[in-house]
Write a protein that holds these residues in place. Structure first.
Motif, PDB file in Angstrom:
ATOM      1  N   LEU A 163      48.806  47.996  37.729  1.00 12.51           N
ATOM      2  CA  LEU A 163      49.160  46.962  38.707  1.00 12.51           C
ATOM      3  C   LEU A 163      48.768  45.577  38.217  1.00 12.51           C
ATOM      4  CD1 LEU A 163      47.664  48.692  41.900  1.00 12.51           C
ATOM      5  CD2 LEU A 163      50.005  48.873  41.005  1.00 12.51           C
ATOM      6  N   ASP A 205      30.401  50.075  38.884  1.00 14.00           N
ATOM      7  CA  ASP A 205      30.168  50.396  37.476  1.00 14.00           C
ATOM      8  C   ASP A 205      31.395  49.942  36.683  1.00 14.00           C
ATOM      9  OD1 ASP A 205      29.023  51.444  35.165  1.00 14.00           O
ATOM     10  OD2 ASP A 205      28.628  53.415  36.059  1.00 14.00           O
ATOM     11  N   VAL A 218      40.663  51.778  39.031  1.00 18.78           N
ATOM     12  CA  VAL A 218      39.769  50.946  38.221  1.00 18.78           C
ATOM     13  C   VAL A 218      40.117  49.477  38.472  1.00 18.78           C
ATOM     14  CG1 VAL A 218      39.072  50.285  35.881  1.00 18.78           C
ATOM     15  CG2 VAL A 218      39.405  52.706  36.469  1.00 18.78           C
ATOM     16  N   GLY A 219      39.151  48.739  39.021  1.00 16.66           N
ATOM     17  CA  GLY A 219      39.345  47.315  39.314  1.00 16.66           C
ATOM     18  C   GLY A 219      39.552  47.099  40.800  1.00 16.66           C
ATOM     19  N   GLY A 220      38.628  46.369  41.435  1.00 18.81           N
ATOM     20  CA  GLY A 220      38.707  46.141  42.876  1.00 18.81           C
ATOM     21  C   GLY A 220      39.190  44.754  43.219  1.00 18.81           C
ATOM     22  N   GLY A 221      40.234  44.280  42.541  1.00 22.07           N
ATOM     23  CA  GLY A 221      40.806  42.971  42.830  1.00 22.07           C
ATOM     24  C   GLY A 221      42.067  43.088  43.681  1.00 22.07           C
ATOM     25  N   ALA A 222      42.966  42.117  43.501  1.00 19.48           N
ATOM     26  CA  ALA A 222      44.151  42.043  44.364  1.00 19.48           C
ATOM     27  C   ALA A 222      44.982  43.321  44.300  1.00 19.48           C
ATOM     28  CB  ALA A 222      44.995  40.837  43.961  1.00 19.48           C
ATOM     29  N   GLY A 223      45.123  43.910  43.116  1.00 24.35           N
ATOM     30  CA  GLY A 223      45.884  45.153  42.997  1.00 24.35           C
ATOM     31  C   GLY A 223      45.067  46.363  43.426  1.00 24.35           C
ATOM     32  N   ASN A 231      40.436  26.994  43.122  1.00 25.54           N
ATOM     33  CA  ASN A 231      40.694  25.573  42.840  1.00 25.54           C
ATOM     34  C   ASN A 231      40.360  24.709  44.055  1.00 25.54           C
ATOM     35  OD1 ASN A 231      41.613  25.872  40.172  1.00 25.54           O
ATOM     36  ND2 ASN A 231      43.703  26.357  40.859  1.00 25.54           N
ATOM     37  N   TRP A 261      51.453  29.310  46.536  1.00 24.81           N
ATOM     38  CA  TRP A 261      51.210  27.982  47.115  1.00 24.81           C
ATOM     39  C   TRP A 261      50.284  27.202  46.199  1.00 24.81           C
ATOM     40  CZ3 TRP A 261      51.480  32.362  50.174  1.00 24.81           C
ATOM     41  CH2 TRP A 261      52.355  32.321  51.269  1.00 24.81           C
ATOM     42  N   PRO A 294      42.935  46.056  36.126  1.00 26.51           N
ATOM     43  CA  PRO A 294      41.747  45.372  35.594  1.00 26.51           C
ATOM     44  C   PRO A 294      41.921  43.879  35.385  1.00 26.51           C
ATOM     45  CG  PRO A 294      42.936  46.370  33.792  1.00 26.51           C
ATOM     46  CD  PRO A 294      43.718  46.690  35.048  1.00 26.51           C
ATOM     47  N   GLY A 313      48.082  37.040  42.647  1.00 25.53           N
ATOM     48  CA  GLY A 313      47.440  37.940  43.595  1.00 25.53           C
ATOM     49  C   GLY A 313      48.453  38.522  44.573  1.00 25.53           C
ATOM     50  N   GLU A 347      34.440  49.385  40.346  1.00 26.40           N
ATOM     51  CA  GLU A 347      34.439  47.913  40.234  1.00 26.40           C
ATOM     52  C   GLU A 347      33.001  47.462  39.981  1.00 26.40           C
ATOM     53  OE1 GLU A 347      36.482  44.987  40.427  1.00 26.40           O
ATOM     54  OE2 GLU A 347      34.507  44.071  40.166  1.00 26.40           O
ATOM     55  N   ARG A 361      47.984  34.473  33.973  1.00 26.85           N
ATOM     56  CA  ARG A 361      47.809  34.651  35.418  1.00 26.85           C
ATOM     57  C   ARG A 361      48.001  33.323  36.133  1.00 26.85           C
ATOM     58  NH1 ARG A 361      41.663  36.612  36.749  1.00 26.85           N
ATOM     59  NH2 ARG A 361      42.914  38.482  37.036  1.00 26.85           N
TER      60      ARG A 361
HETATM   61  P1  FAD Z   1      41.862  40.916  39.495  1.00 33.16           P
HETATM   62  O1  FAD Z   1      42.137  40.466  40.868  1.00 33.16           O
HETATM   63  O2  FAD Z   1      41.357  40.014  38.485  1.00 33.16           O
HETATM   64  O3  FAD Z   1      41.003  42.219  39.586  1.00 33.16           O
HETATM   65  C1  FAD Z   1      40.575  42.894  38.451  1.00 33.16           C
HETATM   66  C2  FAD Z   1      39.240  43.561  38.752  1.00 33.16           C
HETATM   67  O4  FAD Z   1      39.025  44.597  37.786  1.00 33.16           O
HETATM   68  C3  FAD Z   1      38.061  42.612  38.644  1.00 33.16           C
HETATM   69  O5  FAD Z   1      37.344  42.612  39.865  1.00 33.16           O
HETATM   70  C4  FAD Z   1      37.244  43.171  37.486  1.00 33.16           C
HETATM   71  O6  FAD Z   1      35.845  43.071  37.713  1.00 33.16           O
HETATM   72  C5  FAD Z   1      37.686  44.624  37.449  1.00 33.16           C
HETATM   73  N1  FAD Z   1      37.598  45.266  36.139  1.00 33.16           N
HETATM   74  C6  FAD Z   1      38.085  44.832  34.947  1.00 33.16           C
HETATM   75  N2  FAD Z   1      37.831  45.709  33.972  1.00 33.16           N
HETATM   76  C7  FAD Z   1      37.185  46.750  34.550  1.00 33.16           C
HETATM   77  C8  FAD Z   1      36.643  47.975  34.044  1.00 33.16           C
HETATM   78  N3  FAD Z   1      36.717  48.287  32.761  1.00 33.16           N
HETATM   79  N4  FAD Z   1      36.026  48.813  34.927  1.00 33.16           N
HETATM   80  C9  FAD Z   1      35.929  48.482  36.245  1.00 33.16           C
HETATM   81  N5  FAD Z   1      36.426  47.341  36.771  1.00 33.16           N
HETATM   82  C10 FAD Z   1      37.044  46.480  35.932  1.00 33.16           C
HETATM   83  N6  FAD Z   1      47.361  34.249  42.911  1.00 33.16           N
HETATM   84  C11 FAD Z   1      48.007  34.037  44.080  1.00 33.16           C
HETATM   85  O7  FAD Z   1      48.734  34.933  44.557  1.00 33.16           O
HETATM   86  N7  FAD Z   1      47.896  32.862  44.761  1.00 33.16           N
HETATM   87  C12 FAD Z   1      47.107  31.847  44.312  1.00 33.16           C
HETATM   88  O8  FAD Z   1      47.010  30.794  44.969  1.00 33.16           O
HETATM   89  C13 FAD Z   1      46.403  32.039  43.080  1.00 33.16           C
HETATM   90  N8  FAD Z   1      45.601  31.060  42.599  1.00 33.16           N
HETATM   91  C14 FAD Z   1      44.925  31.267  41.430  1.00 33.16           C
HETATM   92  C15 FAD Z   1      44.127  30.241  40.923  1.00 33.16           C
HETATM   93  C16 FAD Z   1      43.430  30.426  39.751  1.00 33.16           C
HETATM   94  C17 FAD Z   1      42.560  29.323  39.220  1.00 33.16           C
HETATM   95  C18 FAD Z   1      43.520  31.650  39.053  1.00 33.16           C
HETATM   96  C19 FAD Z   1      42.733  31.885  37.796  1.00 33.16           C
HETATM   97  C20 FAD Z   1      44.326  32.672  39.539  1.00 33.16           C
HETATM   98  C21 FAD Z   1      45.047  32.495  40.724  1.00 33.16           C
HETATM   99  N9  FAD Z   1      45.870  33.500  41.230  1.00 33.16           N
HETATM  100  C22 FAD Z   1      46.552  33.287  42.407  1.00 33.16           C
HETATM  101  C23 FAD Z   1      46.128  34.735  40.443  1.00 33.16           C
HETATM  102  C24 FAD Z   1      45.357  35.938  40.951  1.00 33.16           C
HETATM  103  O9  FAD Z   1      43.970  35.676  41.023  1.00 33.16           O
HETATM  104  C25 FAD Z   1      45.575  37.136  40.015  1.00 33.16           C
HETATM  105  O10 FAD Z   1      46.928  37.233  39.671  1.00 33.16           O
HETATM  106  C26 FAD Z   1      45.150  38.425  40.711  1.00 33.16           C
HETATM  107  O11 FAD Z   1      43.762  38.388  40.960  1.00 33.16           O
HETATM  108  C27 FAD Z   1      45.540  39.651  39.889  1.00 33.16           C
HETATM  109  O12 FAD Z   1      45.069  40.824  40.484  1.00 33.16           O
HETATM  110  P2  FAD Z   1      44.608  42.043  39.556  1.00 33.16           P
HETATM  111  O13 FAD Z   1      44.298  43.163  40.488  1.00 33.16           O
HETATM  112  O14 FAD Z   1      45.596  42.233  38.470  1.00 33.16           O
HETATM  113  O15 FAD Z   1      43.291  41.501  38.840  1.00 33.16           O
END
Ligand code: FAD
Length: 393
Positions: free
Chosen positions: A288, A77, A8-13, A47, A334, A106, A301, A35, A162
């Protein structure tokens, strides 16, 4: 049938975990990635888009390659419920997905009431831009529309949140943009924290590049005692009311709310077992990235990507018997202060029973020469290309 993993969640993790499990298991595990968005905009480098160093399109990524080249079943979804006894995830669209292992990544949601006067219904008047995409675009447009000599205010978040240097890199990029288009404008930061990430480096850079433009009010002067009025466009800092032209509110944060729905949070975050990233409250769920309470790693990330590889290895080991090596993690954050003026902070980590523990670290120094700063910035460009490839293929 094959063992099933739902992510669940297609971001960095989540994207990294889905890709590594499929890539390394050679079709032995069914992976479904849930996602809602078809285009994921990275917060990392968002930024730099505000500063004018990147196009918005360059930080948007799609899931096509994960589906076509890796066989990930990508479902656009929302996950809206988790039944831990039945081991199923229910989706907003009505489907139910069974799992043997569930991976939750997420990201964050905002703590309600953290900044009096603000809630997500006000995010168009006072953007957070702490989830990237339309919020980032909106914030930049508001900065570009500021009157000559106007005021940009940021309400900075309390720890943990974050990207510890993220608000301060943003200030640098806003200052860079204003120096070009509105040089008499001012920047005001209300900050509840006594100190912040890479503070000496940012303060040196702000003085050097943007002298006189930026003022920060810390907790000694009431920087933690803030409320906002989005209709009036005012900020109240410890009783002093300021009229502002742009107000970037970055509220206190907590794990994405699906973690609460799954019942795997304690307080605002989801505690995990460092060696495998399993939830401490359910061994069939791995958590994650930003949503976790894991120990010493910052919410970044890079950290989420690093944790995803550890979890992918543990999940494959549990479901297919593949070899599991001791968990190792790393992170570098960075930040760009001005053109070719890049700085970094980073560390390596190992899993102890209690937490992900820092082993050793490094940080840029004040007074570094311009060649080194340029090289540090160029290193970050390589990192961005690498991590997005690692996530999306
Ligand atoms: P995310 O990457 O946020 O992924 C979460 C995903 O889950 C989202 O796509 C969301 O749509 C999905 N989701 C949430 N709830 C649900 C649900 N119920 N069902 C389905 N999908 C869902 N990190 C770095 O390493 N280097 C950097 O230079 C850096 N710069 C940053 C600058 C800014 C301004 C910000 C705000 C953050 C920065 N980060 C940086 C931090 C980085 O973006 C986050 O730490 C990282 O994205 C975390 O990954 P994650 O998988 O936990 O969450």
């Amino acid at each position: 049938g094959k063992p099933r993993v739902v992510v669940v969640g297609g971001g960095a993790g989540g994207a990294t975990a889905a890709r590594y499990i499929t890539k390394d298991s050679d079709g032995a595990i069914d992976v479904t990635l849930v996602e809602p968005t078809r285009a994921y905009y990275t917060c990392f480098f968002s930024n730099l888009y505000i500063g004018g160093f990147r196009e918005l399109s360059s930080i948007g990524h799609s899931y096509g390659t994960l589906a076509s080249d890796y066989g990930v079943n990508v479902v656009h979804d929302w996950a809206v419920g988790i039944d831990r006894d039945a081991k199923t995830v229910s989706l907003a669209g009505g489907a139910t997905l069974p799992y043997d292992r569930l991976i939750l990544s997420p990201g964050i949601d905002f703590v309600e009431g953290a900044v009096p006067g603000w809630d997500v219904s006000q995010q168009n008047k006072m953007p957070h831009a702490y989830k990237a995409g339309s919020q980032t675009e909106l914030l930049k447009a508001q900065i570009e529309a500021m009157p000559e000599g106007g005021l940009y205010a940021m309400v900075a978040p309390p720890n943990p949140y974050r990207c510890p240097p993220g608000p301060y890199e943003r200030i640098s990029m806003v200052a860079h943009l204003l120096t070009q288009i509105n040089p008499t404008a001012k920047i005001l930061i209300a900050d509840p924290k006594a100190k912040f990430s890479k503070q000496a480096l940012f303060e040196e850079g702000w003085q050097k590049h943007y002298g006189g433009m930026i003022e920060r009010i810390g907790p000694d002067f009431g920087g933690q005692n803030v409320s906002v009025n989005p209709d009036e466009m005012t900020v109240d800092i410890d009783g002093a009311v300021e009229a502002v032209d742009v107000c970037n509110v970055i509220p206190a944060q907590k794990a994405g709310r699906i973690c609460d729905m799954a019942g795997i949070t304690e307080g605002n975050w989801a505690p995990v077992v460092p060696a495998t990233m399993q939830s401490r409250l359910d061994e069939n769920i791995h958590v994650l990235g930003d949503a976790t309470n894991q120990g010493d790693m910052p919410k970044s990330g890079y950290s989420a990507n690093s944790q995803a590889k550890v979890a992918a290895m543990a999940v494959r080991g549990a479901l297919t018997g593949s070899k599991v090596f001791p968990a190792k993690f790393s992170n570098t954050c960075w930040s760009l202060i001005d053109t070719d003026d890049g700085v970094k902070v980073g560390a390596s980590y190992q899993a102890t029973d209690e937490k992900i523990a820092k082993v050793d670290g490094f940080i840029s120094q004040t007074g570094e020469d311009t060649d080194l700063r340029k090289a540090t910035y160029e290193e970050s460009l390589g990192w961005y290309a690498g991590i997005t490839e690692d996530m999306f293929g």
